[in-house]
Design an enzyme around this catalytic site. Sequence first.
Site, PDB file in Angstrom:
ATOM      1  N   LYS A 191      79.559  68.686  53.015  1.00  0.00           N
ATOM      2  CA  LYS A 191      78.515  68.443  52.013  1.00  0.00           C
ATOM      3  C   LYS A 191      77.235  69.035  52.602  1.00  0.00           C
ATOM      4  O   LYS A 191      76.221  68.355  52.772  1.00  0.00           O
ATOM      5  CB  LYS A 191      78.414  66.932  51.747  1.00  0.00           C
ATOM      6  N   ASP A 223      82.805  67.585  46.883  1.00  0.00           N
ATOM      7  CA  ASP A 223      82.966  67.212  45.472  1.00  0.00           C
ATOM      8  C   ASP A 223      83.800  68.261  44.732  1.00  0.00           C
ATOM      9  O   ASP A 223      84.699  67.938  43.953  1.00  0.00           O
ATOM     10  CB  ASP A 223      81.605  66.968  44.786  1.00  0.00           C
ATOM     11  N   ASP A 247      89.774  60.878  54.565  1.00  0.00           N
ATOM     12  CA  ASP A 247      90.426  59.647  54.104  1.00  0.00           C
ATOM     13  C   ASP A 247      90.560  59.668  52.583  1.00  0.00           C
ATOM     14  O   ASP A 247      91.624  59.407  52.032  1.00  0.00           O
ATOM     15  CB  ASP A 247      89.602  58.431  54.558  1.00  0.00           C
TER      16      ASP A 247
HETATM   17  C1  IPM Z   1      94.119  55.538  56.451  1.00  0.00           C
HETATM   18  C2  IPM Z   1      93.642  54.134  56.157  1.00  0.00           C
HETATM   19  C3  IPM Z   1      92.747  53.665  57.298  1.00  0.00           C
HETATM   20  C4  IPM Z   1      91.556  54.606  57.373  1.00  0.00           C
HETATM   21  C5  IPM Z   1      92.304  52.197  57.178  1.00  0.00           C
HETATM   22  C6  IPM Z   1      93.481  51.265  57.073  1.00  0.00           C
HETATM   23  C7  IPM Z   1      91.424  51.795  58.325  1.00  0.00           C
HETATM   24  O1  IPM Z   1      93.011  54.097  54.925  1.00  0.00           O
HETATM   25  O2  IPM Z   1      94.761  55.740  57.507  1.00  0.00           O
HETATM   26  O3  IPM Z   1      93.877  56.443  55.654  1.00  0.00           O
HETATM   27  O4  IPM Z   1      90.581  54.429  56.635  1.00  0.00           O
HETATM   28  O5  IPM Z   1      91.592  55.524  58.202  1.00  0.00           O
HETATM   29 MN    MN Z   2      93.112  55.979  53.792  1.00  0.00          MN
END
Ligand code: IPM
Ligand code: MN
Length: 369
Positions: A191, A223, A247
Amino acid sequence: MRLKIAILPGDGVGPEVTEQAVRVLRVAADAGGHEFEFVEAAVGGAAIDLTGSPLPTRTLDACLEADAVLLGAVGAPKYDSLPAGRRPETGLLTLRKALGAFANLRPVACRAATAGCSPLRPEIVAGADVLIVRELLGGLYFGEPRGFGGEGDSAAAFNTMRYTVGEIERVARVAFESAIARRGLVTSVDKANVLETSRLWRETVTRVAREYPSVELEHVYVDACAMHLVTNPRRFDVILTENLFGDILSDEAAVLAGSLGMLASASVGGPVDLYEPVHGSAPDIAGRGVANPLGAIASAALLLRHTAGLEQEAREIEEAITRVLDAGYRTQDLRDDEGKYTVGTAEMGSLVVEQAAELADVRHAYHAV
Ligand code: IPM
Ligand code: MN
């Protein structure tokens, strides 16, 4: 080959799916004459119940002494009100940090058999094959300072997004190396029109790219990337991005594979690698024997590939999964018109075990002549 594997089933559907992954690993071991030793330890909510800590010292020691760690999932609603330091998720984050696993590899592909399971049209998802390389030990997840402050109307909460050049360089190298073995394109996602960390990210990745002249590099804002993932996913090969963006984008990318339950991950870069399905603990279906074990089983395949160097065995497990899906077997999360048989967690595990054993047999018979 001897391998010591720490098994951390964790919470929710974690124990159910890891059990199936271990069965598949045993097949690979038996077929190839390898010796795999499995050491089980508690993590997340399961560990909180036992010891009060989401990552007991005994568990961390078992992981550090192992060649690889296979984890199910952590988290359950009953721990949601605990302070951050005592939540199941903190156990996982502390483990990732302690293992030094800074690069999280999340392959996402659309198999022909499950193209119809995606909420997206088959002609959009067909042939999509993306590797998300997510930075795992930096950014908002770990940045200091963090916390709560102030009172009344000024009560506030804050987190810090922070990256060093070194942190960006090392994960960028993993992405470029991965691209060489694939289609040779790295899409770095940031970003940079808003964030300083992204400006440094872009600058650093561009510099690292010069070490890899055979790989093409492009930069895309997060985005826009989120949209392209569902409108034109085939344009991507390797997506390189920071922790939180990765994530979010990896859960979104799961629609390409038909279900989040399909996704595997490998967290590498430190002395001990960590393997886990991407799906999480799914408390709503936990304990019912219906969870999709394929993400966990595919994570076991990644373990064989990256930690053990057993490429053939890894491919056989992936091929076994494809065959089972081609034959029409589906867990309840994979619903389409093609699926003929809905099966539970253990039955899906057995089907993959059967196919993997057969593929290994064929290979050994071939080598014997
Ligand atoms: C992932 C999960 C984890 C993260 C959580 C459970 C802490 O969502 O491995 O993607 O956010 O990394
Ligand atoms: Mn995750």
